[in-house]
Design a protein around this motif. Structure first.
Motif, PDB file in Angstrom:
ATOM      1  N   ALA A   1       0.834  -1.206   0.000  1.00  0.00           N
ATOM      2  CA  ALA A   1       0.000   0.000   0.000  1.00  0.00           C
ATOM      3  C   ALA A   1       0.865   1.251   0.000  1.00  0.00           C
ATOM      4  N   ARG A   2       1.925   1.253   0.788  1.00  0.00           N
ATOM      5  CA  ARG A   2       2.833   2.403   0.812  1.00  0.00           C
ATOM      6  C   ARG A   2       3.542   2.580  -0.530  1.00  0.00           C
TER       7      ARG A   2
ATOM      8  N   ALA B   1       1.229   4.182  -3.050  1.00  0.00           N
ATOM      9  CA  ALA B   1       0.907   5.576  -2.739  1.00  0.00           C
ATOM     10  C   ALA B   1       2.105   6.224  -2.055  1.00  0.00           C
ATOM     11  N   PRO B   2       3.208   6.402  -2.798  1.00  0.00           N
ATOM     12  CA  PRO B   2       4.461   6.830  -2.154  1.00  0.00           C
ATOM     13  C   PRO B   2       4.426   8.245  -1.595  1.00  0.00           C
ATOM     14  N   HIS B   3       3.478   9.065  -2.036  1.00  0.00           N
ATOM     15  CA  HIS B   3       3.418  10.445  -1.556  1.00  0.00           C
ATOM     16  C   HIS B   3       2.323  10.644  -0.506  1.00  0.00           C
ATOM     17  N   SER B   4       1.744   9.538  -0.057  1.00  0.00           N
ATOM     18  CA  SER B   4       0.675   9.592   0.949  1.00  0.00           C
ATOM     19  C   SER B   4       1.117   8.877   2.214  1.00  0.00           C
TER      20      SER B   4
ATOM     21  N   VAL C   1       8.543   3.436   8.056  1.00  0.00           N
ATOM     22  CA  VAL C   1       7.766   2.467   7.269  1.00  0.00           C
ATOM     23  C   VAL C   1       6.488   2.093   8.012  1.00  0.00           C
ATOM     24  N   ARG C   2       6.581   1.977   9.334  1.00  0.00           N
ATOM     25  CA  ARG C   2       5.425   1.553  10.126  1.00  0.00           C
ATOM     26  C   ARG C   2       4.289   2.559   9.989  1.00  0.00           C
TER      27      ARG C   2
ATOM     28  N   TRP D   1      -3.507  11.140   2.654  1.00  0.00           N
ATOM     29  CA  TRP D   1      -3.608   9.847   3.346  1.00  0.00           C
ATOM     30  C   TRP D   1      -4.347   8.855   2.461  1.00  0.00           C
ATOM     31  N   VAL D   2      -3.966   7.587   2.563  1.00  0.00           N
ATOM     32  CA  VAL D   2      -4.774   6.486   2.050  1.00  0.00           C
ATOM     33  C   VAL D   2      -5.202   5.627   3.237  1.00  0.00           C
ATOM     34  N   ARG D   3      -6.285   4.835   3.024  1.00  0.00           N
ATOM     35  CA  ARG D   3      -6.836   4.033   4.118  1.00  0.00           C
ATOM     36  C   ARG D   3      -6.913   2.555   3.695  1.00  0.00           C
ATOM     37  N   PRO D   4      -5.799   1.857   3.591  1.00  0.00           N
ATOM     38  CA  PRO D   4      -5.883   0.430   3.257  1.00  0.00           C
ATOM     39  C   PRO D   4      -6.576  -0.353   4.356  1.00  0.00           C
ATOM     40  N   GLY D   5      -7.582  -1.125   3.949  1.00  0.00           N
ATOM     41  CA  GLY D   5      -8.323  -1.952   4.891  1.00  0.00           C
ATOM     42  C   GLY D   5      -8.211  -3.408   4.511  1.00  0.00           C
ATOM     43  N   VAL D   6      -9.182  -3.919   3.740  1.00  0.00           N
ATOM     44  CA  VAL D   6      -9.205  -5.355   3.463  1.00  0.00           C
ATOM     45  C   VAL D   6      -7.985  -5.808   2.671  1.00  0.00           C
TER      46      VAL D   6
END
Length: 373
Positions: free
Chosen positions: A21-22, A25-28, A57-58, A214-219
């Motif tokens: 996910a990171r 979306a490297p700029h988020s 990273v965390r 921000w991004v919101r990775p969930g599932v």
């Protein structure tokens, strides 16, 4: 000997999916969503695994649905900021929000009024929820400017206001409605000069233009593909949960003999049926149809007959080595490395992976792999 059903939780796979996910979306910044007990995987263990990633990273923060979920994380010694995605449910919770050091979503007028009347010892970071088209929670685009002004003009109560919304169709091939929502939020963000948090798992995977601050990775953190059509990115996801059991009995059937309640499945040939320790009392979906895939000794097999509370039955006629004690994977990764996607199983149950993962009940032990990473 214990009942053989177990949910193996691969924390290395969880960390891999978060890092994906990171990467996408490297700029988020990536807010790790671990509501609903980390989608059934165990919120404290999953949060601790993600916090074990190197600094930089965390996850900078986690997201949950309620203050009770946040309290469980704090009791589990999780120190990162935690966002309450649905905010408070009554004004009296604000003291607990302060004590736990939480970040707060606000989506209703009463929440704004309660927050501004509370006068916290330290300003509370706020995520202002906008209804850009989902029509569940949030202020309408026409209401947002006034609410934003009220919040930003109260620095003694509120800090770090951001706009948040949720996409209704980011998983779909047809992107028309998605782009309407995105345009609405971009206009608001530009006009108010405020950071955006929009991208859920499908938007994180498929729509870079929606990534925002921000991004919101969930599932996706748990290895499930949320897109209508798989992509190169989703094929890089790794399954985190393997629901694993064993054969506990065998039956030989003649042509026409039935299996299970209502005799739904009848042997079309001389057949070998395996009885597996797993049922809807464990959270396996009772709506699974005949032919729902499973892995037996790492080989494809299929459900035969209705799921019972504590057992299900599988046609293993073509798997010569199947016998009592043979491994059965209901979804996830078999010992030989073959993977059965939870998304595939969900389609046979006429549902989605979220319901299967969050539906695995507490009586199924979770066994955590990769704790020492």
């Amino acid at each position: 000997m214990a009942r053989p059903l177990v949910a193996d939780i691969d924390l290395d796979a969880l960390r891999h999916n978060y890092c994906l996910a990171r990467e996408l979306a490297p700029h988020s910044q990536a807010l790790a969503v671990i509501k609903a007990d980390a989608y059934g995987h165990g919120s404290v263990a999953c949060a601790a695994a993600l916090e074990s990633l190197p600094a930089g990273v965390r996850p900078p923060a986690f997201a949950v649905a309620s203050i009770e979920e946040a309290e469980a994380l704090r009791e589990g010694h999780i120190e990162a900021p935690i966002v309450l995605l649905e905010g408070i449910f009554e004004a009296g919770e604000l003291a607990r929000v302060e004590a736990l050091g939480l970040w707060l979503a606000v989506h209703s007028e009463w929440q704004v009024n309660a927050l501004l009347a509370h006068r916290p010892a330290r300003p509370i970071p706020v995520w202002l929820k906008v209804d850009s088209g989902m029509h569940r929670l949030g202020f309408t685009p026409e209401e947002v400017t006034d609410v934003w002004k009220r919040l930003t003009e109260s620095p003694e109560c509120v800090t770090a206001v951001q706009l948040m919304s949720h996409f209704a169709t980011a998983d779909a091939v047809d992107d028309g409605y998605f782009r309407q929502q995105l345009a609405c939020m971009r206009e608001l963000a530009q006009r108010l000069d405020v950071p955006l948090c929009l991208a859920n798992s499908p938007a994180t995977l498929a729509w870079p233009e929606a990534h925002g601050a921000w991004v919101r990775p969930g599932v996706m953190l748990y290895g499930s593909d949320p897109l209508e059509v798989a992509s190169d990115a989703t094929r890089r996801l790794k399954p985190v949960m393997t629901l694993r059991s064993e054969i506990i009995a065998m039956r030989d059937l003649n042509i026409g003999e039935a299996v299970g309640y209502a005799g739904r499945w009848r042997a079309p040939r001389p057949s070998r049926i395996a009885v597996v320790a797993c049922g809807y009392g464990d959270g396996y979906d009772r709506h699974a149809v005949d032919g729902t895939p499973v892995l037996v000794a790492g080989q494809p097999a299929s459900l035969a007959g209705k799921v019972s509370m504590d057992m299900l039955t599988v046609d293993v006629t073509d798997i010569a080595e199947a016998g009592i004690g043979t491994e059965v994977v209901l979804w996830g990764e078999a010992s030989n490395g073959r993977v059965l996607s939870v998304d595939t199983v969900a389609r046979h149950c006429d549902t989605i992976s979220y319901t299967l993962l969050t539906g695995v009940l507490p009586r199924v032990p979770r066994r955590y792999l990769g704790l020492d990473a």
